[in-house]
Design a protein around this motif. Structure first.
Motif, PDB file in Angstrom:
ATOM      1  N   ILE B   7       0.826  -1.217   0.000  1.00 19.74           N
ATOM      2  CA  ILE B   7       0.000   0.000   0.000  1.00 19.74           C
ATOM      3  C   ILE B   7       0.860   1.268   0.000  1.00 19.74           C
ATOM      4  CG2 ILE B   7      -2.096  -1.054   0.936  1.00 19.74           C
ATOM      5  CD1 ILE B   7      -1.528   0.382   3.545  1.00 19.74           C
ATOM      6  N   HIS B   8       0.357   2.210  -0.795  1.00 26.08           N
ATOM      7  CA  HIS B   8       1.000   3.518  -0.938  1.00 26.08           C
ATOM      8  C   HIS B   8      -0.008   4.586  -0.563  1.00 26.08           C
ATOM      9  CE1 HIS B   8       3.630   1.115  -3.459  1.00 26.08           C
ATOM     10  NE2 HIS B   8       4.498   2.124  -3.520  1.00 26.08           N
ATOM     11  N   VAL B  16       3.602   9.174   2.548  1.00 21.40           N
ATOM     12  CA  VAL B  16       3.556   8.670   3.928  1.00 21.40           C
ATOM     13  C   VAL B  16       3.805   7.165   3.943  1.00 21.40           C
ATOM     14  CG1 VAL B  16       2.135   8.481   6.011  1.00 21.40           C
ATOM     15  CG2 VAL B  16       1.959  10.515   4.583  1.00 21.40           C
ATOM     16  N   LEU B  17       3.117   6.448   3.065  1.00 24.37           N
ATOM     17  CA  LEU B  17       3.353   5.004   2.943  1.00 24.37           C
ATOM     18  C   LEU B  17       3.857   4.724   1.530  1.00 24.37           C
ATOM     19  CD1 LEU B  17       0.085   3.703   4.697  1.00 24.37           C
ATOM     20  CD2 LEU B  17       2.323   4.072   5.736  1.00 24.37           C
ATOM     21  N   ARG B  18       4.967   3.936   1.454  1.00 24.51           N
ATOM     22  CA  ARG B  18       5.581   3.727   0.135  1.00 24.51           C
ATOM     23  C   ARG B  18       5.774   2.242  -0.144  1.00 24.51           C
ATOM     24  NH1 ARG B  18      10.477   5.961  -1.207  1.00 24.51           N
ATOM     25  NH2 ARG B  18      11.374   5.321   0.776  1.00 24.51           N
ATOM     26  N   GLY B  19       4.683   1.493  -0.049  1.00 22.60           N
ATOM     27  CA  GLY B  19       4.783   0.057  -0.314  1.00 22.60           C
ATOM     28  C   GLY B  19       4.888  -0.747   0.963  1.00 22.60           C
ATOM     29  N   PRO B  53      -6.175   3.456   0.186  1.00 23.25           N
ATOM     30  CA  PRO B  53      -4.799   3.608  -0.309  1.00 23.25           C
ATOM     31  C   PRO B  53      -4.795   4.112  -1.756  1.00 23.25           C
ATOM     32  CG  PRO B  53      -5.417   1.282  -0.255  1.00 23.25           C
ATOM     33  CD  PRO B  53      -6.566   2.050   0.341  1.00 23.25           C
ATOM     34  N   ASP B  54      -3.712   4.815  -2.136  1.00 23.73           N
ATOM     35  CA  ASP B  54      -3.574   5.243  -3.531  1.00 23.73           C
ATOM     36  C   ASP B  54      -3.267   4.037  -4.413  1.00 23.73           C
ATOM     37  OD1 ASP B  54      -3.910   7.824  -2.654  1.00 23.73           O
ATOM     38  OD2 ASP B  54      -1.754   8.204  -2.445  1.00 23.73           O
ATOM     39  N   LYS B  55      -2.574   3.066  -3.806  1.00 21.11           N
ATOM     40  CA  LYS B  55      -2.167   1.870  -4.548  1.00 21.11           C
ATOM     41  C   LYS B  55      -2.070   0.721  -3.552  1.00 21.11           C
ATOM     42  CE  LYS B  55       1.784   0.541  -7.325  1.00 21.11           C
ATOM     43  NZ  LYS B  55       3.153   0.926  -7.589  1.00 21.11           N
TER      44      LYS B  55
END
Lengths: 257, 250
Positions: B7-8, B16-19, B53-55
């Motif tokens: 999650i990104h 803030v969150l990069r995987g 999440p964006d991704k």
């Protein structure tokens, strides 16, 4: 710097339209699940008590004095060449058409609008809205629906009360301080009275009720930060609602009269 | 079981969150640590479906949150008890009503059963005597305990805690840690705790995740993190700033 000044109106308009879009989206969420409305009926009655019943004293006080001042000022303007029984007609028409709905709405913007914005804003910044959502409630239906519906139901009732006490205040000032008898006052009142005038104020108040409560709910729901964010939500609610009341007042008058 | 896959999340150009990837098994107690602003609370809000999440995707009991309708998401949330950092008790309701609203909403119990459940939950957290208190009359620790009572009141499958011991004195922190441990081990509730407190980690965790730079930097047991030689991990565990700030107490 010059570019920033030139772009300011466009940025401002962009912001206004963005906020308006968010407001419309939030309001439409209320109508997504009408099957769930019944779960929130009891909350709506609670809000009717808070928004409506508890506002009666302030509405009575402001409407009595609005009526009194209308009476005194219209008599002053008539001077000697207009019959004094005209005071009754001026008070009646002014109160029913304009003063009862508009003054009540402006007063209720402070009492109801600011309270709703501060209450929901505080719930937002203290994670209570997240808690509502985590308990599987729909926060829009739980918080916004009951307040908006209560506003739309109770504002017309408050305006009926305001109209009655406004006319009472006008009559009281006329017989106490002016050379007008009760008979003359009501003769004037009846001369230009149209039953539609009474409904006109009620129709306006229905829209005012929706506008004030929905703006307050929107501002509170989107409050950010801490105490400052809550204060800002309450301030923006009062300012925006006051502007919207006078704008709507004109639009409704233009359409209905 | 919870599965978090890649999650990104970005807020205003800040990643803030990069995987983030991890999973939590049923009955497990997982503690997430990380510096302030590292995205721990954002991660928790993703798991509750409060933020999308964006991704990437989040699965709870095999259901992907981003593919659910609002009603289905509400059903998933009804399996999760959430204890908020500030307690998030409803100001306008007393302690009894704060618990009743949750039980009313998420169970089919009758009034007398609801009353019994409230008594039992408040007793479990040692707050029986505050049933008629308003939240404004409670201390920070009491609010958190009532928050825990509300979260367990509808017997959820999962319990999430957002910084449960922050701002509490050491004794109250210990009480809260013991409660978290009790509900995890005795009631077999799958537990996720977000915290800064290493004492909480050592006392309750089956597994520790460390969020750093928007990713899971560490995923292992309490012993592994205690013995880690990694400078970022050991500085957090021992509460030591890596940078030399130019002063040290003599």
């Amino acid at each position: 710097m010059l570019i920033q000044i030139l772009l300011y109106p466009f940025n401002f308009l962009n912001k206004v339209f963005t906020i308006f879009g968010e407001y419309v989206l939030l309001m439409t969420k209320m109508f997504h699940s009408p099957r769930e409305w019944k779960d929130y009926i009891s909350l709506t009655f609670d809000q009717m008590m808070v928004i409506g019943t508890k506002s009666i004293p302030i509405v009575i006080i402001t409407s009595i004095f609005s009526g009194m001042v209308t009476s005194v000022q219209s008599a002053y303007q008539f001077e000697s060449w207009t019959p004094t029984w005209f005071v009754g007609s001026i008070v009646g028409e002014s109160i029913l058409l304009e003063l009862a709905p508009v003054i009540s709405a402006l007063v209720l913007t402070g009492r109801v609008g600011a309270t709703i914005a501060a209450e929901i804003g505080t719930m937002r910044v203290t994670e209570q809205i997240d808690a509502i959502e985590s308990l599987s409630f729909n926060p829009v239906l739980y918080l916004i629906f009951p307040r908006v519906v209560a506003g739309m139901c109770m504002f017309p009732i408050l305006v009926v009360i305001a109209s009655f006490f406004g006319i009472f205040g006008g009559w009281f000032a006329a017989i106490m301080t002016l050379d007008v008898t009760t008979y003359d006052f009501f003769k004037g009142f009846k001369t230009w009275f149209h039953p539609f005038d009474a409904f006109f104020g009620i129709i306006k108040s229905f829209f005012f009720g929706f506008t004030i409560t929905s703006i307050a709910c929107f501002q509170g729901y989107n409050a950010k930060g801490g105490a400052q964010g809550v204060g800002e939500a309450a301030t923006v609610t009062v300012v925006t609602s006051c502007v919207m009341i006078v704008v709507l007042d004109y639009i409704i008058s233009e359409i209905l009269i | 079981m919870i599965n978090v896959s890649n999650i990104h999340k970005t807020f205003k150009d800040k990643d803030v969150l990069r995987g983030v990837d991890f999973s939590i098994q049923s009955g497990e107690c997982v503690v997430v640590i990380g510096k302030s602003g590292s995205g721990k609370s954002v991660l928790l809000k993703h798991l509750l479906g409060l933020i999308s999440p964006d991704k990437g995707s989040i699965e709870i009991d095999g259901l992907k949150l981003d593919e659910l309708t609002y009603r289905e998401l509400q059903r998933v949330r009804s399996k999760i008890g959430m204890v908020f950092q500030s307690g998030a008790l409803f100001d306008s309701m007393n302690v009894y009503e704060n618990l009743k609203i949750a039980i009313d909403r998420l169970t089919n119990l009758k009034q007398n059963q609801i009353d019994d459940r409230i008594e039992q939950c408040l007793d479990e957290v040692g707050m029986k005597e505050t049933k008629l208190f308003m939240p404004s009359e409670l201390s920070g620790g009491m609010k958190k305990r009532v928050g825990i009572a509300r979260a367990i009141s509808f017997k959820p499958d999962y319990l999430f805690y957002d910084e449960p011991t922050t701002g509490l004195d050491p004794i109250m922190s210990d009480t809260i840690n013991k409660l978290i441990y009790k509900f995890n081990k005795k009631n077999k509730i799958t537990t996720l705790v977000i915290t800064h407190s290493m004492k909480t980690v050592f006392e309750i965790a089956d597994r520790v995740l460390m969020l750093y730079d928007g990713k899971i930097y560490f995923n292992g047991s309490v012993n592994d993190i205690k013995n880690s030689k990694d400078i970022i991990i050991s500085s957090f565990v021992n509460g030591k700033e890596i940078l030399d700030l130019g002063y040290e107490k003599q």
